[in-house]
Enzyme design. Sequence first.
Site, mmCIF file in Angstrom:
data_model
loop_
_atom_site.group_PDB
_atom_site.id
_atom_site.type_symbol
_atom_site.label_atom_id
_atom_site.label_comp_id
_atom_site.label_asym_id
_atom_site.label_seq_id
_atom_site.Cartn_x
_atom_site.Cartn_y
_atom_site.Cartn_z
ATOM 1 N N ARG A 1 -12.529 14.149 6.659
ATOM 2 C CA ARG A 1 -13.438 14.985 5.869
ATOM 3 C C ARG A 1 -14.839 14.402 5.941
ATOM 4 O O ARG A 1 -15.020 13.302 6.449
ATOM 5 C CB ARG A 1 -12.990 14.995 4.405
ATOM 6 C CG ARG A 1 -12.883 13.576 3.879
ATOM 7 C CD ARG A 1 -12.663 13.493 2.402
ATOM 8 N NE ARG A 1 -11.987 12.282 2.023
ATOM 9 C CZ ARG A 1 -12.531 11.080 1.911
ATOM 10 N NH1 ARG A 1 -13.810 10.917 2.142
ATOM 11 N NH2 ARG A 1 -11.828 10.020 1.562
ATOM 12 N N ARG B 1 -24.162 4.340 -5.156
ATOM 13 C CA ARG B 1 -23.484 5.408 -5.913
ATOM 14 C C ARG B 1 -23.786 5.207 -7.394
ATOM 15 O O ARG B 1 -23.282 4.250 -8.013
ATOM 16 C CB ARG B 1 -21.980 5.354 -5.695
ATOM 17 C CG ARG B 1 -21.581 5.591 -4.259
ATOM 18 C CD ARG B 1 -20.091 5.813 -4.166
ATOM 19 N NE ARG B 1 -19.657 5.834 -2.779
ATOM 20 C CZ ARG B 1 -18.456 6.217 -2.384
ATOM 21 N NH1 ARG B 1 -17.556 6.617 -3.272
ATOM 22 N NH2 ARG B 1 -18.134 6.206 -1.114
ATOM 23 N N GLU C 1 -11.842 4.027 9.926
ATOM 24 C CA GLU C 1 -12.145 2.835 9.122
ATOM 25 C C GLU C 1 -11.473 1.586 9.692
ATOM 26 O O GLU C 1 -10.285 1.629 10.055
ATOM 27 C CB GLU C 1 -11.667 3.047 7.680
ATOM 28 C CG GLU C 1 -12.381 4.198 6.986
ATOM 29 C CD GLU C 1 -12.085 4.300 5.489
ATOM 30 O OE1 GLU C 1 -12.896 4.891 4.776
ATOM 31 O OE2 GLU C 1 -11.035 3.785 5.037
ATOM 32 N N LYS D 1 0.831 -1.213 0.000
ATOM 33 C CA LYS D 1 0.000 0.000 0.000
ATOM 34 C C LYS D 1 0.862 1.257 0.000
ATOM 35 O O LYS D 1 1.928 1.285 0.620
ATOM 36 C CB LYS D 1 -0.869 0.042 1.263
ATOM 37 C CG LYS D 1 -1.992 -0.974 1.276
ATOM 38 C CD LYS D 1 -2.626 -1.065 2.648
ATOM 39 C CE LYS D 1 -3.896 -0.280 2.769
ATOM 40 N NZ LYS D 1 -4.624 -0.626 4.020
ATOM 41 N N LYS E 1 -15.808 2.143 -2.919
ATOM 42 C CA LYS E 1 -17.144 1.801 -2.419
ATOM 43 C C LYS E 1 -18.226 2.023 -3.472
ATOM 44 O O LYS E 1 -18.182 3.010 -4.206
ATOM 45 C CB LYS E 1 -17.446 2.666 -1.192
ATOM 46 C CG LYS E 1 -16.455 2.454 -0.063
ATOM 47 C CD LYS E 1 -16.471 3.593 0.940
ATOM 48 C CE LYS E 1 -15.319 3.441 1.929
ATOM 49 N NZ LYS E 1 -15.095 4.653 2.741
ATOM 50 N N ASN F 1 -10.299 9.070 7.849
ATOM 51 C CA ASN F 1 -10.541 10.089 6.829
ATOM 52 C C ASN F 1 -10.991 11.374 7.485
ATOM 53 O O ASN F 1 -11.961 11.391 8.231
ATOM 54 C CB ASN F 1 -11.582 9.606 5.830
ATOM 55 C CG ASN F 1 -10.983 8.618 4.859
ATOM 56 O OD1 ASN F 1 -9.859 8.800 4.394
ATOM 57 N ND2 ASN F 1 -11.697 7.558 4.561
ATOM 58 N N GLU G 1 -7.539 3.137 8.403
ATOM 59 C CA GLU G 1 -7.191 4.548 8.234
ATOM 60 C C GLU G 1 -8.275 5.448 8.786
ATOM 61 O O GLU G 1 -9.370 5.001 9.116
ATOM 62 C CB GLU G 1 -6.916 4.883 6.761
ATOM 63 C CG GLU G 1 -8.138 4.848 5.878
ATOM 64 C CD GLU G 1 -7.948 5.619 4.568
ATOM 65 O OE1 GLU G 1 -6.985 6.379 4.418
ATOM 66 O OE2 GLU G 1 -8.822 5.469 3.697
HETATM 67 P P1 ADP Z 1 -7.943 4.214 0.472
HETATM 68 O O1 ADP Z 1 -7.323 5.224 1.375
HETATM 69 O O2 ADP Z 1 -7.342 4.191 -0.897
HETATM 70 O O3 ADP Z 1 -9.447 4.275 0.465
HETATM 71 P P2 ADP Z 1 -7.970 2.064 2.451
HETATM 72 O O4 ADP Z 1 -6.773 1.779 3.270
HETATM 73 O O5 ADP Z 1 -9.084 2.831 3.103
HETATM 74 O O6 ADP Z 1 -7.549 2.800 1.086
HETATM 75 O O7 ADP Z 1 -8.564 0.698 1.894
HETATM 76 C C1 ADP Z 1 -9.597 0.661 0.944
HETATM 77 C C2 ADP Z 1 -10.080 -0.773 0.769
HETATM 78 O O8 ADP Z 1 -8.991 -1.619 0.353
HETATM 79 C C3 ADP Z 1 -10.616 -1.432 2.018
HETATM 80 O O9 ADP Z 1 -11.951 -1.116 2.269
HETATM 81 C C4 ADP Z 1 -10.420 -2.904 1.695
HETATM 82 O O10 ADP Z 1 -11.433 -3.374 0.823
HETATM 83 C C5 ADP Z 1 -9.103 -2.898 0.940
HETATM 84 N N1 ADP Z 1 -7.979 -3.145 1.875
HETATM 85 C C6 ADP Z 1 -7.134 -2.228 2.401
HETATM 86 N N2 ADP Z 1 -6.245 -2.824 3.223
HETATM 87 C C7 ADP Z 1 -6.521 -4.139 3.230
HETATM 88 C C8 ADP Z 1 -5.975 -5.293 3.886
HETATM 89 N N3 ADP Z 1 -4.930 -5.208 4.699
HETATM 90 N N4 ADP Z 1 -6.553 -6.503 3.631
HETATM 91 C C9 ADP Z 1 -7.610 -6.632 2.809
HETATM 92 N N5 ADP Z 1 -8.170 -5.589 2.169
HETATM 93 C C10 ADP Z 1 -7.636 -4.353 2.360
#
Ligand code: ADP
Length: 449
Positions: A292, A338, A275, A158, A237, A290, A288
């Site tokens: 906002r 959406r 989240e 990531k 989403k 957010n 994470e």
């Molecule tokens: P962004 O900031 O791009 O929205 P997030 O960290 O919030 O990214 O993650 C978005 C989505 O990615 C999560 O809702 C989940 O579906 C997937 N995801 C993120 N991290 C993991 C993980 N460690 N294992 C499985 N799915 C993940």
Amino acid sequence: MFSKILVANRAEIAVRVIRACKEMGIRTVAIYSEADRNGLHVRLADEAICVGGPKAEQSYLNIPAIVSAAEITDVDGIHPGYGFLSQNAHFAEICESCNITFIGPSSRAIRLMGDKLAAKDLMRKTGIPIVPGSMTAIKSKEDALNTARRIRYPVIVKAAAGGGGRGMRICHNDGRLFNALMTCQAEAEASFGNSDVFVEKYLEEPRHIEFQILADKSGHTVHLGERDCTIQRRHQKLIEEAPSSALDTKLRRKMGELAVRAAKASEYATVGTVEFLLNRDGTFYFIEMNTRIQVEHPVTEGVTGIDLIKEQIRMAAGESLGYKQDDISLEGWAIECRINAEDPTNGFSPSPGRIVTYCQPGGRGIRVDTHVCAGYDVPPYYDSLLAKLIASGETRQEAIRVMQRALDEFIIEPIRTTIPLFRQIFRDPTFWRGQISTNYIDRLLGEGE
Ligand code: ADP
């Protein structure tokens, strides 16, 4: 309280903020790009200023032009909506230095939570479970390899500065890991100007559960329950519900308390979202925060009766929360779809162009937040969200039935939209039973990584 607010955004969220301001007796200034001259937000605001060309960099991300517009119109607050500059710490700082209130968190909180690694580190120190993985940016292939072997495959690479579902790669073995590192770093540098990436355990079949936070400047913090945002495609989403069928009262209380603790640890004041990913066995991990208002905020409004935009504006003006956690109760069920200008039968390719026929559903239990109408030209420059269709009912089943009939009523032609996909999902017995995970759409469409 503010006397005039500039809305630094476009489309449905700009319309949403302008409506809230009107109801609060606050005057509004819209900004627009050359592609949005006829936008509904331009028509509804008290004043409107063109800030540049059609591309976002020329207009909605053009900080000097936006700040000039704010100064010329003499506003005392700027609402950034979501996307664009809403999580830009530099923009928040400039607003403050011009004596204009940025309606959002402090630049410090934005910076801290904008870095997923720093956020994870803070959460670990605060006693909040985080997904196992590297705690600092990956420095070498060996570093990545050691982490992946320690936490075991599958893992996910990531971007530390990532957002919008971009900059993520799932890997099942060493070979894939090296490729993923390179592509993720390149994508992160290009999209976020920061090539830091990290490796964490990839959770299989989780649900995405997030808690809505509300905090005032004196530190009073509450949560407004959860949203289940498990139905996603490519980590973005598509459907959100409140509450989640995966949580009982006990788990809701536990996760909610930790979400409030997370917000307090980052000295957070305003609306925000914490989240988590939830496993079937009830274990959950912070992913994470957010900083906002989120696209999916209406489902929380649907079950709490609280107007989140008005609360956000009140908190930014320094007013106190005025209620405690025990005063908040969740009633009924709300689901949001959406409606995007994308073709689900063709890899979700963008589908801009003129809407000739537009017929929107209504009636009991329906809310539609949109900026479009018949004759509207969907510009190719921005994200593809056309409308948010929100259905409410006393139970999940009732909300689903309301959504089904509303989707049948909704006509947007001739451009392609996500409506047919939603019709399919709301007929699916697996969805009805709430047996969903973040892989649901891939499985339904026979896609996958
Ligand atoms: P962004 O900031 O791009 O929205 P997030 O960290 O919030 O990214 O993650 C978005 C989505 O990615 C999560 O809702 C989940 O579906 C997937 N995801 C993120 N991290 C993991 C993980 N460690 N294992 C499985 N799915 C993940």
